[in-house]
Design a protein around this motif. Sequence first.
Motif, short mmCIF file in Angstrom:
data_model
loop_
_atom_site.label_atom_id
_atom_site.label_comp_id
_atom_site.label_asym_id
_atom_site.label_seq_id
_atom_site.Cartn_x
_atom_site.Cartn_y
_atom_site.Cartn_z
N PHE A 46 18.04 44.85 66.57
CA PHE A 46 18.43 43.75 66.80
C PHE A 46 19.36 43.14 65.81
CE2 PHE A 46 17.33 38.85 66.65
CZ PHE A 46 18.03 38.71 67.86
N ARG A 47 19.25 43.03 64.59
CA ARG A 47 20.17 42.70 63.60
C ARG A 47 20.00 43.65 62.33
NH1 ARG A 47 22.62 38.56 65.13
NH2 ARG A 47 21.58 36.48 65.57
N SER A 48 21.00 44.09 61.84
CA SER A 48 21.24 44.85 60.64
C SER A 48 20.67 44.15 59.46
CB SER A 48 22.58 45.66 60.74
OG SER A 48 22.80 46.52 59.45
N HIS A 49 20.12 44.97 58.54
CA HIS A 49 19.56 44.27 57.44
C HIS A 49 19.73 45.43 56.46
CE1 HIS A 49 18.23 40.39 59.12
NE2 HIS A 49 17.48 41.03 59.91
N SER A 50 20.50 46.31 56.49
CA SER A 50 20.70 47.46 55.69
C SER A 50 20.90 47.06 54.24
CB SER A 50 21.87 48.37 55.89
OG SER A 50 21.90 48.68 57.28
N THR A 51 21.64 46.05 53.61
CA THR A 51 22.19 45.51 52.38
C THR A 51 20.56 44.84 51.68
OG1 THR A 51 24.12 45.21 52.93
CG2 THR A 51 23.48 44.29 51.09
N LEU A 52 19.94 44.15 52.60
CA LEU A 52 18.80 43.55 52.06
C LEU A 52 17.55 44.72 51.70
CD1 LEU A 52 17.16 40.86 51.70
CD2 LEU A 52 16.37 41.09 53.80
N LEU A 53 17.52 45.25 52.84
CA LEU A 53 16.55 46.43 52.56
C LEU A 53 16.66 47.53 51.57
CD1 LEU A 53 15.58 46.97 56.55
CD2 LEU A 53 14.28 45.64 54.94
N SER A 54 18.08 47.87 51.28
CA SER A 54 18.36 48.69 50.22
C SER A 54 18.37 48.05 48.96
CB SER A 54 19.88 48.82 50.47
OG SER A 54 19.89 49.83 51.57
N GLY A 55 18.47 46.77 48.82
CA GLY A 55 18.36 45.92 47.58
C GLY A 55 16.86 46.02 47.27
N VAL A 56 15.91 45.93 48.16
CA VAL A 56 14.68 45.88 47.73
C VAL A 56 14.16 47.41 47.43
CG1 VAL A 56 12.17 45.91 48.98
CG2 VAL A 56 13.70 44.05 49.35
#
Length: 106
Positions: A46-56
């Motif tokens: 639905f939405r790309s949260h690649s940066t947020l999840l990689s930061g976590v």
Amino acid sequence: MLLGIALMIWGLASWSNGGTLRFGAGLAVASLAGLELSLREHLAGFRSHSTLLSGVIAFAVVTALILGFGSSRLWAVVLVAALAFAGSFYGLRELFKRRSGGLGFR
């Protein structure tokens, strides 16, 4: 999310009487709820949260390294965190492309 908001309000209302701990717990619970939502949206395409999840992931790696080995070699910790971020970002981006029908972002 509602529990986190309630804990933060309770912590603010009783700030001088142990409210800082309740406020911090509310922030942690609300942050976990936001992380769960971003992970669900990412995996659904639905939405790309690649940066947020990689930061976590990088934050978790840094936390584990600092708690496990100490911070005597900060450059090594930063290097491993950067590698974890880059590798997970690439993997999460490719996963999102597969789930969203080939789109790199939405």
